[in-house]
Design an enzyme around this catalytic site. Sequence first.
Site, PDB file in Angstrom:
ATOM      1  N   HIS A 130       0.821  -1.205   0.000  1.00 45.13           N
ATOM      2  CA  HIS A 130       0.000   0.000   0.000  1.00 45.13           C
ATOM      3  C   HIS A 130       0.852   1.251   0.000  1.00 45.13           C
ATOM      4  O   HIS A 130       0.567   2.232  -0.676  1.00 45.13           O
ATOM      5  CB  HIS A 130      -0.923   0.034   1.220  1.00 45.13           C
ATOM      6  CG  HIS A 130      -1.663   1.328   1.358  1.00 45.13           C
ATOM      7  ND1 HIS A 130      -1.165   2.409   2.052  1.00 45.13           N
ATOM      8  CD2 HIS A 130      -2.833   1.754   0.818  1.00 45.13           C
ATOM      9  CE1 HIS A 130      -2.006   3.423   1.958  1.00 45.13           C
ATOM     10  NE2 HIS A 130      -3.029   3.053   1.222  1.00 45.13           N
ATOM     11  N   CYS A 131       1.951   1.242   0.729  1.00 40.21           N
ATOM     12  CA  CYS A 131       2.629   2.499   1.055  1.00 40.21           C
ATOM     13  C   CYS A 131       3.332   3.168  -0.120  1.00 40.21           C
ATOM     14  O   CYS A 131       3.000   4.287  -0.495  1.00 40.21           O
ATOM     15  CB  CYS A 131       3.622   2.268   2.192  1.00 40.21           C
ATOM     16  SG  CYS A 131       2.829   1.887   3.769  1.00 40.21           S
ATOM     17  N   ILE A 132       4.329   2.514  -0.695  1.00 38.38           N
ATOM     18  CA  ILE A 132       5.195   3.215  -1.647  1.00 38.38           C
ATOM     19  C   ILE A 132       4.487   3.549  -2.957  1.00 38.38           C
ATOM     20  O   ILE A 132       4.673   4.642  -3.490  1.00 38.38           O
ATOM     21  CB  ILE A 132       6.497   2.429  -1.885  1.00 38.38           C
ATOM     22  CG1 ILE A 132       7.239   2.276  -0.555  1.00 38.38           C
ATOM     23  CG2 ILE A 132       7.386   3.165  -2.866  1.00 38.38           C
ATOM     24  CD1 ILE A 132       8.545   1.547  -0.666  1.00 38.38           C
TER      25      ILE A 132
END
Length: 420
Positions: free
Chosen positions: A260-262
């Site tokens: 999800h993050c990067i």
Amino acid sequence: MTEIDLAVIGLGYVGMPLAKEAVAAGLRVVGLDVDPAKVDALNAGQSYIDDLADADLEHMLANGFSATLDETVLARSNTIVICVPTPLDEDHRPDLSAVEGATKAVGRNLSAGTLVVLESTTWPGTTDEVARPLLESSGLVAGKDFHLAFSPERIDPGNPKFGLRNTPKVVGGYTPTCRDRATAFYGQFIEQVVPVSGTREAEMAKLLENTYRHVNIALVNEMAIFCDELGINLWESIEAAATKPFGFQKFLPGPGVGGHCIPVDPSYLSYTVRKLGYPFRFVELAQEINERMPSYVVARVQRLLNRHKKAVNGARVVMLGVTYKPDIADERETPALPVARALLELGAELSFADPYVKEWAVDGTPVPREEDLAKAVIDADVTLLLQQHAAFDLDMVEDKARLVLDTRGVLTEGERVERL
């Protein structure tokens, strides 16, 4: 009188580790979600989270945890933490529909004195500009009648060293009193809480962390492309640079970025900057480089086959590892998907091997799963190593595969093995 210490909204990779640690600290915890399948699974003791074993869940249930679809439990909760997804829409803009839906549910059931914390990653200003008005529609005022804070999640699925308890927790409050209340709450089960002056500073901290990684991964990804053309072993150069005890942090190239993050968080920051009237060029360039890596991987597969007088069309390609990181089942934003899509469009006969994924499809088309890894790599024209799961016998892959493209730099280069 409240009877629930903590209500967690969103029972996924962020919400469930939070609930687990809170239960372990003796808090009375309830989980709220809109997905009946998740609620039923949790109440039956069946975990769908990598970092939560069934035994952990059984311990939680034995100590009073339950999952529910009924938002009225929020009215009886002393603290409410929102841990819902914040994806991008089709135009790569922030999609806060889940945050807004969860916050509206809190507003409908908000009691005086409650602490409300948003943990979902988002653009700076969301807590104040989006969440607060929805909560105050209850007639209660933030900082006066209830407490409001933002505390970014820092969950790293599958990390054996750092979990929720021993990862420092950044907390920003709408007011100093809100911050202190949230700091005291998290201090019950997290070893170090890091207070900052406001919600925007806490929101920006999360975006800064992941933008830093995003930009540095893009740097080595671009270097991988031109180092290949220059005949330089970038993997060796990275390891050499990493011997410097200061001023350098090791980042490795790969087939693209996942999770999800990067792939997502930097776009939230870019969105914020664009509202000021100009682009965030570092982020947008990094996005461009990282998003082109899957197509570069496919081009390298084509080149590898061409050198051995084979076409991609009709070639048998086995993909090893289709999750976004090693040794977990999480497929969110996995680069394996665009790689597979491009290979299928070129006519490759695709299959995959992954101990954590039992069924996998590309745009609705099922991809056959290989049960026997040794047979799969022997039969394949190309073995494409996308994720280095510990369960893979990499020595066997090196020894028996006809041709290998190693996107993770874990195999020894040779006549039949190429690194990205």
